[in-house]
Design a protein around this motif. Structure first.
Motif, PDB file in Angstrom:
ATOM      1  N   ILE A  25     -40.930 -47.962 -39.558  1.00 35.94           N
ATOM      2  CA  ILE A  25     -40.955 -47.321 -38.241  1.00 35.94           C
ATOM      3  C   ILE A  25     -41.768 -46.018 -38.191  1.00 35.94           C
ATOM      4  O   ILE A  25     -42.587 -45.851 -37.291  1.00 35.94           O
ATOM      5  N   PRO A  26     -41.599 -45.091 -39.139  1.00 37.84           N
ATOM      6  CA  PRO A  26     -42.325 -43.819 -38.998  1.00 37.84           C
ATOM      7  C   PRO A  26     -43.840 -43.994 -38.941  1.00 37.84           C
ATOM      8  O   PRO A  26     -44.514 -43.354 -38.151  1.00 37.84           O
ATOM      9  N   ARG A  27     -44.369 -44.901 -39.731  1.00 34.86           N
ATOM     10  CA  ARG A  27     -45.806 -45.103 -39.731  1.00 34.86           C
ATOM     11  C   ARG A  27     -46.278 -45.590 -38.356  1.00 34.86           C
ATOM     12  O   ARG A  27     -47.303 -45.162 -37.842  1.00 34.86           O
ATOM     13  N   LEU A  28     -45.502 -46.483 -37.785  1.00 34.32           N
ATOM     14  CA  LEU A  28     -45.863 -47.001 -36.463  1.00 34.32           C
ATOM     15  C   LEU A  28     -45.742 -45.936 -35.387  1.00 34.32           C
ATOM     16  O   LEU A  28     -46.430 -45.982 -34.377  1.00 34.32           O
ATOM     17  N   LEU A  29     -44.833 -44.991 -35.622  1.00 41.99           N
ATOM     18  CA  LEU A  29     -44.658 -43.936 -34.616  1.00 41.99           C
ATOM     19  C   LEU A  29     -45.928 -43.113 -34.485  1.00 41.99           C
ATOM     20  O   LEU A  29     -46.244 -42.607 -33.415  1.00 41.99           O
ATOM     21  N   GLY A  30     -46.672 -43.019 -35.577  1.00 37.48           N
ATOM     22  CA  GLY A  30     -47.935 -42.278 -35.544  1.00 37.48           C
ATOM     23  C   GLY A  30     -48.857 -42.857 -34.483  1.00 37.48           C
ATOM     24  O   GLY A  30     -49.373 -42.139 -33.617  1.00 37.48           O
ATOM     25  N   GLN A  31     -49.026 -44.152 -34.543  1.00 34.84           N
ATOM     26  CA  GLN A  31     -49.864 -44.861 -33.563  1.00 34.84           C
ATOM     27  C   GLN A  31     -49.328 -44.693 -32.146  1.00 34.84           C
ATOM     28  O   GLN A  31     -50.070 -44.462 -31.199  1.00 34.84           O
ATOM     29  N   PHE A  32     -48.019 -44.829 -32.039  1.00 32.97           N
ATOM     30  CA  PHE A  32     -47.379 -44.746 -30.723  1.00 32.97           C
ATOM     31  C   PHE A  32     -47.624 -43.367 -30.098  1.00 32.97           C
ATOM     32  O   PHE A  32     -47.956 -43.256 -28.916  1.00 32.97           O
ATOM     33  N   CYS A  33     -47.497 -42.330 -30.931  1.00 34.38           N
ATOM     34  CA  CYS A  33     -47.682 -40.968 -30.417  1.00 34.38           C
ATOM     35  C   CYS A  33     -49.132 -40.707 -30.007  1.00 34.38           C
ATOM     36  O   CYS A  33     -49.385 -39.914 -29.104  1.00 34.38           O
ATOM     37  N   LEU A 207     -42.580 -54.528 -30.254  1.00 34.39           N
ATOM     38  CA  LEU A 207     -42.723 -55.994 -30.323  1.00 34.39           C
ATOM     39  C   LEU A 207     -44.169 -56.363 -30.664  1.00 34.39           C
ATOM     40  O   LEU A 207     -44.418 -57.231 -31.499  1.00 34.39           O
ATOM     41  N   GLY A 208     -45.116 -55.688 -30.033  1.00 38.95           N
ATOM     42  CA  GLY A 208     -46.532 -55.951 -30.296  1.00 38.95           C
ATOM     43  C   GLY A 208     -46.912 -55.561 -31.724  1.00 38.95           C
ATOM     44  O   GLY A 208     -47.583 -56.312 -32.436  1.00 38.95           O
ATOM     45  N   ALA A 209     -46.442 -54.383 -32.139  1.00 39.77           N
ATOM     46  CA  ALA A 209     -46.789 -53.881 -33.476  1.00 39.77           C
ATOM     47  C   ALA A 209     -46.211 -54.791 -34.560  1.00 39.77           C
ATOM     48  O   ALA A 209     -46.825 -55.010 -35.608  1.00 39.77           O
ATOM     49  N   ALA A 210     -45.022 -55.339 -34.317  1.00 37.63           N
ATOM     50  CA  ALA A 210     -44.389 -56.216 -35.301  1.00 37.63           C
ATOM     51  C   ALA A 210     -45.233 -57.486 -35.466  1.00 37.63           C
ATOM     52  O   ALA A 210     -45.424 -57.972 -36.588  1.00 37.63           O
ATOM     53  N   LYS A 211     -45.747 -57.996 -34.364  1.00 35.09           N
ATOM     54  CA  LYS A 211     -46.608 -59.190 -34.450  1.00 35.09           C
ATOM     55  C   LYS A 211     -47.816 -58.917 -35.326  1.00 35.09           C
ATOM     56  O   LYS A 211     -48.172 -59.722 -36.183  1.00 35.09           O
ATOM     57  N   GLU A 212     -48.432 -57.770 -35.106  1.00 40.56           N
ATOM     58  CA  GLU A 212     -49.609 -57.401 -35.906  1.00 40.56           C
ATOM     59  C   GLU A 212     -49.237 -57.277 -37.377  1.00 40.56           C
ATOM     60  O   GLU A 212     -49.967 -57.715 -38.256  1.00 40.56           O
ATOM     61  N   PHE A 213     -48.087 -56.653 -37.622  1.00 38.84           N
ATOM     62  CA  PHE A 213     -47.636 -56.450 -38.999  1.00 38.84           C
ATOM     63  C   PHE A 213     -47.443 -57.793 -39.697  1.00 38.84           C
ATOM     64  O   PHE A 213     -47.808 -57.968 -40.859  1.00 38.84           O
ATOM     65  N   ILE A 214     -46.862 -58.744 -38.980  1.00 39.38           N
ATOM     66  CA  ILE A 214     -46.608 -60.056 -39.577  1.00 39.38           C
ATOM     67  C   ILE A 214     -47.929 -60.724 -39.941  1.00 39.38           C
ATOM     68  O   ILE A 214     -48.071 -61.314 -41.015  1.00 39.38           O
ATOM     69  N   GLU A 215     -48.919 -60.598 -39.059  1.00 45.29           N
ATOM     70  CA  GLU A 215     -50.226 -61.200 -39.355  1.00 45.29           C
ATOM     71  C   GLU A 215     -50.845 -60.575 -40.604  1.00 45.29           C
ATOM     72  O   GLU A 215     -51.359 -61.275 -41.465  1.00 45.29           O
ATOM     73  N   LYS A 216     -50.733 -59.252 -40.705  1.00 41.68           N
ATOM     74  CA  LYS A 216     -51.358 -58.560 -41.842  1.00 41.68           C
ATOM     75  C   LYS A 216     -50.601 -58.771 -43.142  1.00 41.68           C
ATOM     76  O   LYS A 216     -51.170 -58.709 -44.213  1.00 41.68           O
TER      77      LYS A 216
END
Ligand code: PGA
Length: 226
Positions: A25-33, A207-216
């Protein structure tokens, strides 16, 4: 106060997440912010019981956890798998062995998360189902400390596969029957609670970020399923 002027989202987002989600979560928060610079965030990291306690007191906008509470009326949405795997030091004799019987765990010094941990509960449930009782050498309230203890040769343990990201370092995943324990992360909030615009924005973003994470990271789920 939440404002949504000309599409500019502003306000506070209060999140509470279980300990395994702190690897994600924290890493994704960077993008979100970066996307929403007007949103300020408070993030609490605690174990399963801590999340339940916060939820009961309505302290946060959204909760991320692996086990949806059955005694509370909640909305929940799974967004990512959270497999629990058996971890050992890389020089452990069982490294490389296939489909090792679960009873074998009883012979190993075991490191267990603290009472109140969802990981602990899931591990104990599986062990109980198979009548395996492990020798708990050490009880520790931190995934990171457990990883260090395993690497230091104190024993083996079961942790979220996500605790090994970005790489497994000194640890190896053992191939024990009935593992990995399949779990998911869920976004949860009390039923009837109206999500703020900010919280809804984060919900959709995750939800969107999780999809990307799964692909990667398809590899870690394939490996956990193998
Ligand atoms: P924990 O959370 O920190 O309570 O073990 C992980 C989980 O429930 O999967």
């Amino acid at each position: 106060k939440v404002a949504d002027l000309k599409g500019v989202k502003q306000g506070q987002l209060r999140l509470a997440v279980i300990t395994t989600a702190k690897y994600f979560i924290p890493r994704l928060l960077g993008q979100f912010c970066q996307l929403y610079p007007g949103i300020d965030i408070s993030l609490q990291v605690t174990n399963h019981e801590g999340i339940l306690d916060r939820m009961t007191k309505n302290m946060d906008d959204l909760y991320i956890m692996s086990q949806v509470p059955d005694h509370l009326d909640v909305n929940f949405q799974p967004f990512l798998e959270n497999p629990l795997v058996v971890l050992a030091p890389t020089n452990h004799p069982l490294v490389g062995e296939q489909n090792v019987p679960i009873q074998r765990l009883a012979d190993e010094p075991f490191i267990m998360r603290e009472p109140g941990s969802g990981t602990r509960r899931a591990v104990q449930k599986l062990l109980d189902e198979h009548g395996v009782s492990v020798k708990v050498k050490l009880e520790l309230g931190s995934n990171e400390a457990i990883k260090q203890a395993i690497a230091g040769g104190l024993g083996i343990s079961v942790l979220s596969r996500h605790t090994l990201l970005p790489d497994a370092g000194d640890l190896a995943i053992l191939d024990i029957e009935h593992f990995p324990i399949k779990r998911n992360w869920y976004m949860v909030y009390p039923n009837g609670k109206q999500l703020s615009i900010v919280a809804r924005t984060y919900y959709d973003y995750l939800l969107g970020a999780a999809k990307e994470f799964i692909e990667k990271n398809a590899g870690i789920y394939a490996e956990a399923k193998a």
